[in-house]
Design an enzyme around this catalytic site. Sequence first.
Site, mmCIF file in Angstrom:
data_model
loop_
_atom_site.group_PDB
_atom_site.id
_atom_site.type_symbol
_atom_site.label_atom_id
_atom_site.label_comp_id
_atom_site.label_asym_id
_atom_site.label_seq_id
_atom_site.Cartn_x
_atom_site.Cartn_y
_atom_site.Cartn_z
ATOM 1 C CD GLU A 184 -7.019 -1.441 -1.122
ATOM 2 O OE1 GLU A 184 -6.304 -1.382 -0.110
ATOM 3 O OE2 GLU A 184 -7.748 -2.416 -1.372
ATOM 4 C CE LYS A 191 -3.818 -2.140 2.317
ATOM 5 N NZ LYS A 191 -4.462 -2.213 3.616
ATOM 6 C CD GLU A 247 -11.090 -0.461 -3.266
ATOM 7 O OE1 GLU A 247 -11.845 -1.411 -3.493
ATOM 8 O OE2 GLU A 247 -10.551 -0.280 -2.159
ATOM 9 N NE ARG A 274 -10.537 -8.017 -6.016
ATOM 10 C CZ ARG A 274 -10.195 -7.293 -4.957
ATOM 11 N NH1 ARG A 274 -8.961 -7.317 -4.504
ATOM 12 N NH2 ARG A 274 -11.072 -6.545 -4.338
ATOM 13 C CG ASN A 308 -8.725 -3.576 -5.037
ATOM 14 O OD1 ASN A 308 -7.891 -3.659 -4.139
ATOM 15 N ND2 ASN A 308 -9.905 -3.039 -4.853
#
Lengths: 72, 453
Positions: free
Chosen positions: B289, B115, B275, B293, B291
């Site tokens: 963060e 992060k 996000e 996927r 993601n």
Amino acid sequence: MAHEVELMTAGNMWKVLVKPGDAVKAGDTLFIMEVMKMEVPHEAPADGTVSAVNISEGEEGLDAGFVAVVID
Amino acid sequence: MNKILIANRGEIACRVIRSAQALGARTVAVYSDADRESLHVASADEAVHIGPAKAAESYLNIDALLAAAAATGATAVHPGYGFLAENAGFASRVIEAGLVWVGPTPAQIDAMGDKARARSLAEAAGVPIVPGSARFPTGELDGLEAAAEQVGYPLLVKASAGGGGIGMRLVDGPEQLRKTAEATQTMAERSFGDGTVFLERYIPRARHVEIQVFGFGNGRAVHVYERDCSIQRRFQKVIEEAPAPGLPQAVRVKMAEAAARLAASQHYRGAGTVEFIVNAETFEFFFLEMNTRIQVEHPVTECITGLDLVSLQLRLAAGESLDHLTQDSIPLAGHAIECRLYAENPAKMFLPSPGKLARFALPAATEGVRIDTGVREGDTITAYYDPMVAKLICHGATRDEALARMAAVLEGTTVEGIFTNVEFLRRVVAHAAFQRGEVFTGFIDAYKADLLA
């Protein structure tokens, strides 16, 4: 008066924090289940002495309502 | 890419199988002892047993997954979400085995998985970040108090290796700071094998808004609009919708452009989500963060754009040119909302409720209704995996229309044998504040008297 601590949900036993003979206070965590990636702690409903522990760490497929710990 | 192994289970395995088969590929499912009779196994062309029910010994078992790929002659691996989807080590092993990895490069997964590193990459790409501190490795908390003053209270102590609300604790003032930081380090060391923590400003009335992005691996990336995922319990999403209600157009555009810029700067490959936390009053937004996927809630984006994101992942991985997928070519039509039907008891603090689906009846997927599930009536929702039973997705020309459809779908949903949150979802969707689009991450807590009584 004996207090029976039942499993709140079906699931697997992750950690058992008490053994027979241990003195516990109301609110102490007795054991922690692992259910659907979530930790589900179970607490002592009253002060007393643990008289029975019917579950062990790593047990899988336990049913809701099973009497896991008895406190006298 | 003629045979794809799906290293996952449940609804997302079924979802990936659907798009793979539509592209003419053969599919390989994998299953644990608990999933022998599961829908994803029945849906695939072939299925391989990979181990016991415990995820660590089956769906997280890299050797077993690679052996399944080798045994079936699979040529590609799609990881779904969860399990090993953001595990760079797994991605590397798949690639080393000579298979196509349907996802970003291991280096990209690594960069965003850390992060603090993700934050600095975002900052470098001109994406606003939440005021935060440097990292504090286990046992090293020198300068903690000064760092907290700079970040400002209230703040969150976050585990560097955590995620999805795990390894995150709220601190209101200096008195609890050190104790909380120590406890978080201990917990993170135990859970993730890495006790490093950092501090981050906490925004009291916040919205969770995320941007779907798609990168082509060559420095070009597009955004596929935003999703508002503010309705959460225990830091986990329950309802998602797109577009985000009441978000000013200028803010939506700025967020989307920032997210696409970050993806492009990384030469990001495939589907990803950036996000943001948004101040519900000022609409200031900050990077949380990325993601790496496909997300659980990707269907709402598919509904408003008509794109099949999983299909795009597979086509990009197969080496197909997606040059025609330009920013201007992506339409936005109407409004979509997703409700996650969970096996849990909202009245008992959302206690998980595994068990057999004695009755499981969903309304027909008529116009504007999509249902993604990995279970059928008679199946068992086991204690081993996550509690999601189904995703109910509704699309309409307007938000009101989508909400009306959702209310009808929830009304027509019957589950017996386990507790579910269906009544809770009905109440959220019917709630006046939700109907007005006044969503924020504290919504469930703020209205619990209406929602849980």
